[in-house]
Design a protein around this motif. Structure first.
Motif, PDB file in Angstrom:
ATOM      1  N   LEU A  17       0.597  -1.304   0.090  1.00 14.48           N
ATOM      2  CA  LEU A  17       0.358  -0.039  -0.456  1.00 14.48           C
ATOM      3  C   LEU A  17       1.067   1.249  -0.165  1.00 14.48           C
ATOM      4  O   LEU A  17       0.960   2.335  -0.499  1.00 14.48           O
ATOM      5  N   GLU A  20       2.708   1.911  -3.914  1.00 18.07           N
ATOM      6  CA  GLU A  20       1.583   2.579  -4.220  1.00 18.07           C
ATOM      7  C   GLU A  20       1.133   3.967  -4.237  1.00 18.07           C
ATOM      8  O   GLU A  20       0.423   4.238  -5.200  1.00 18.07           O
ATOM      9  N   ALA A  56      -6.192  10.069  -5.400  1.00 18.81           N
ATOM     10  CA  ALA A  56      -5.976   8.507  -4.405  1.00 18.81           C
ATOM     11  C   ALA A  56      -4.525   8.342  -4.063  1.00 18.81           C
ATOM     12  O   ALA A  56      -5.346   7.513  -3.251  1.00 18.81           O
ATOM     13  N   TRP A  59      -5.088   9.011  -0.301  1.00 16.04           N
ATOM     14  CA  TRP A  59      -6.637   7.521   0.270  1.00 16.04           C
ATOM     15  C   TRP A  59      -6.024   6.200   0.257  1.00 16.04           C
ATOM     16  O   TRP A  59      -5.623   6.123   0.934  1.00 16.04           O
ATOM     17  N   VAL A  60      -5.005   5.786  -0.933  1.00 22.04           N
ATOM     18  CA  VAL A  60      -3.398   4.853  -0.629  1.00 22.04           C
ATOM     19  C   VAL A  60      -2.892   5.219   0.407  1.00 22.04           C
ATOM     20  O   VAL A  60      -2.932   4.114   1.531  1.00 22.04           O
ATOM     21  N   PRO A  77     -12.310  -1.054   1.919  1.00 20.23           N
ATOM     22  CA  PRO A  77     -11.311   0.893   1.169  1.00 20.23           C
ATOM     23  C   PRO A  77     -10.462  -0.131   0.443  1.00 20.23           C
ATOM     24  O   PRO A  77     -10.292   0.760  -1.190  1.00 20.23           O
ATOM     25  N   ALA A  78      -9.185  -1.164   1.047  1.00 22.79           N
ATOM     26  CA  ALA A  78      -8.340  -1.638   0.282  1.00 22.79           C
ATOM     27  C   ALA A  78      -8.764  -2.218  -0.993  1.00 22.79           C
ATOM     28  O   ALA A  78      -7.622  -2.122  -1.554  1.00 22.79           O
ATOM     29  N   TRP A  81      -9.555  -0.138  -4.103  1.00 24.59           N
ATOM     30  CA  TRP A  81      -8.640   0.328  -4.654  1.00 24.59           C
ATOM     31  C   TRP A  81      -7.610  -0.452  -5.800  1.00 24.59           C
ATOM     32  O   TRP A  81      -7.569  -1.127  -6.383  1.00 24.59           O
ATOM     33  N   GLN A  82      -7.898  -2.069  -4.987  1.00 23.79           N
ATOM     34  CA  GLN A  82      -7.364  -2.686  -5.767  1.00 23.79           C
ATOM     35  C   GLN A  82      -7.518  -3.816  -7.380  1.00 23.79           C
ATOM     36  O   GLN A  82      -6.941  -3.915  -8.034  1.00 23.79           O
ATOM     37  N   LEU A  84      -9.547  -1.885  -8.864  1.00 25.35           N
ATOM     38  CA  LEU A  84      -9.811   0.002  -8.910  1.00 25.35           C
ATOM     39  C   LEU A  84      -8.770  -0.598 -10.052  1.00 25.35           C
ATOM     40  O   LEU A  84      -8.356  -0.520 -11.677  1.00 25.35           O
ATOM     41  N   GLN A  85      -7.291  -1.182  -9.110  1.00 25.99           N
ATOM     42  CA  GLN A  85      -6.169  -0.592 -10.128  1.00 25.99           C
ATOM     43  C   GLN A  85      -6.217  -2.106 -10.817  1.00 25.99           C
ATOM     44  O   GLN A  85      -5.113  -2.031 -11.979  1.00 25.99           O
ATOM     45  N   ALA A 110      -1.276  -5.679  -8.126  1.00 23.82           N
ATOM     46  CA  ALA A 110      -3.051  -5.469  -6.943  1.00 23.82           C
ATOM     47  C   ALA A 110      -3.901  -7.190  -6.942  1.00 23.82           C
ATOM     48  O   ALA A 110      -3.830  -6.189  -5.775  1.00 23.82           O
TER      49      ALA A 110
END
Length: 155
Positions: A17, A20, A56, A59-60, A77-78, A81-82, A84-85, A110
């Protein structure tokens, strides 16, 4: 109540994280520099992309800090994100302007991050202690305990 030492898998997730987040911060700096030295076709689009990339990154970063602090809210949320990535990675493999280097650079972390989120040690490290039976003890205030980790769930 003393917490058990964190699993190496949790630290690996935190590392992924933070990596990223660092790359997103770098992309934000790159976009700011590009905005200052180059004339975009659309200033509105260029500014919006820069702001979204910066958001972003923030957020990350907050996800990485939450995972480091073993917060229970971080898992959902993690995972978002993964995913979306992962979607951006898949898109990078397609089309006339396919970039396999970017696709793999996005796909590997991801999948690693998403996989780590489902491991037992990471789930156990980020579980809410206030929801475990007997975790509060006699005479403890459940409202005061749960405020530290977020709102009290509806019962």
């Amino acid at each position: 109540m003393k917490s058990a030492p964190a699993s190496p898998l949790l630290y690996l997730l935190v590392t992924v994280l933070f990596a990223e987040a660092a790359l997103l911060a770098g992309a934000t700096v790159f976009l700011v520099v590009e905005l200052l030295i180059d004339r975009p076709e659309s200033y509105a689009s260029a500014i919006a992309l820069t702001v979204l990339t910066g958001a972003a990154a923030a957020w990350v970063t907050s996800l990485a800090l939450g995972a480091l602090r073993r917060r229970s809210w971080v898992r959902g949320p993690a995972l978002v994100w993964q995913v979306l990535q992962l979607a951006v990675a898949i898109g990078s493999f397609q089309g006339a302007d396919a970039r396999f280097d970017i696709g793999w650079a996005l796909l590997v972390p991801a999948l690693l991050g998403a996989g780590l989120l489902f491991t037992k040690p990471v789930i156990a490290a980020t579980a809410r202690a206030s929801l475990e039976p007997g975790a509060l003890g006699e005479g403890a205030d459940p409202e005061a305990d749960s405020e530290a980790d977020g709102p009290t769930p509806l019962r």
